[in-house]
Design a protein around this motif. Structure first.
Motif, mmCIF file in Angstrom:
data_model
loop_
_atom_site.group_PDB
_atom_site.id
_atom_site.type_symbol
_atom_site.label_atom_id
_atom_site.label_comp_id
_atom_site.label_asym_id
_atom_site.label_seq_id
_atom_site.Cartn_x
_atom_site.Cartn_y
_atom_site.Cartn_z
ATOM 1 N N GLU A 82 -15.316 2.315 -1.498
ATOM 2 C CA GLU A 82 -15.393 1.768 -2.529
ATOM 3 C C GLU A 82 -17.130 1.389 -3.150
ATOM 4 N N LYS A 131 -13.453 -9.421 -11.724
ATOM 5 C CA LYS A 131 -12.361 -8.379 -12.731
ATOM 6 C C LYS A 131 -13.459 -8.454 -14.493
ATOM 7 N N THR A 177 -11.922 -10.833 0.074
ATOM 8 C CA THR A 177 -10.403 -10.426 -1.423
ATOM 9 C C THR A 177 -9.255 -10.528 -1.489
ATOM 10 N N SER A 178 -8.220 -10.570 -2.326
ATOM 11 C CA SER A 178 -6.677 -10.087 -2.132
ATOM 12 C C SER A 178 -6.405 -9.023 -3.232
ATOM 13 N N TRP A 179 -5.983 -8.393 -1.675
ATOM 14 C CA TRP A 179 -4.919 -7.516 -1.966
ATOM 15 C C TRP A 179 -3.963 -6.993 -1.096
ATOM 16 N N TYR A 193 1.033 -1.654 -0.178
ATOM 17 C CA TYR A 193 0.416 -0.234 -0.350
ATOM 18 C C TYR A 193 0.780 1.398 -0.285
#
Length: 248
Positions: free
Chosen positions: A150, A161, A186-188, A17
């Motif tokens: 978001e 996606k 989720t993956s972030w 980040y």
């Protein structure tokens, strides 16, 4: 009650980040922050301000530079606050570690503010309605609350996606399970980051139910003549939702 999430203290997440924000060219910088600033009072001079989920302290310093009387930046992440301290040198600014879910436990629990802001933090909070009630209670009469999350179109379907054609061109952005509010895994930067999906209806009515008056709703988009084509898809589906409300 769901546990309070603190992914920003994960070393891998924090570094990812930090690197993203240092570029100054991400969606935060070109869309979300300009939109958030447009929701602020025209003049910050003499205001008492609270920033919930202050991160690196960018808005805290912005408010200070615009002559706010006092600014408190709160974040659940010790790593984020350590970075904020390193970049900040002003006696009108205070940082405190704490969670939006636990405002009653903070040192400023009995204070009221002219302006409360929150940038891309409330979608990590499980109980939005209670959080908004707590925030409304800390606004002065006539005080303003402005925040970004978001966009629900982006949080509705975990891990979604763009659907592409055979040549790899983006066809459409899928939306599903929109009315099914709750956690999305989720993956972030790391796996199993939890964001809480809720509808636009819930975001707006949470403010109204807390006794606030809605001032503005924004779904910011890149300018139509933007030279960089990479922003075009963000006109096809909005990445952010921003709301501003006022206490009577």
């Amino acid at each position: 009650m769901p546990s309070i999430q603190n992914v920003y203290d994960n070393p891998t997440f924090h570094e990812g980040y930090r690197s993203l924000r240092q570029t100054g060219t991400g969606l935060n910088d070109v869309l979300e922050q300009p939109a958030l600033h447009s929701l602020l009072p025209e003049n910050l001079i003499g205001l008492d301000i609270l920033d919930l989920g202050c991160g690196f302290g960018d808005f805290v310093r912005y408010a200070c530079n615009h002559k706010a009387a006092s600014v408190i930046g709160m974040d659940v992440s010790a790593r984020m606050l350590a970075s904020a301290h390193q970049m900040t040198d002003d006696e009108t600014i205070t940082f405190e570690q704490g969670a939006i879910e636990n405002l009653a436990a903070t040192s400023f629990a009995n204070q009221q503010f002219d302006l409360i802001v929150s940038s891309l933090a409330l979608h990590y909070v499980a109980d939005y309605r209670t959080a908004i009630i707590d925030i409304a209670n800390q606004l002065k009469s006539g005080g303003r609350f402005a925040f970004s999350v978001e966009h629900p179109i982006c949080t509705a379907l975990a891990g979604q996606k763009w659907h592409k054609d055979a040549k790899g061109n983006d066809l459409f952005w899928p939306v599903d399970n929109y009315r099914e509010e709750g956690p999305r895994h989720t993956s972030w930067f790391i796996d199993d980051v939890i964001k809480y999906h809720r509808t636009v209806e819930t975001y707006v009515n949470g403010l109204l139910d807390a006794g606030l008056q809605l001032n503005r709703l924004l779904e910011p988009e890149p300018v139509k003549n933007a030279a960089d084509a990479k922003w075009e898809n963000h006109r096809r589906r909005p990445p952010f939702l921003l709301l501003a409300a006022q206490k009577p």
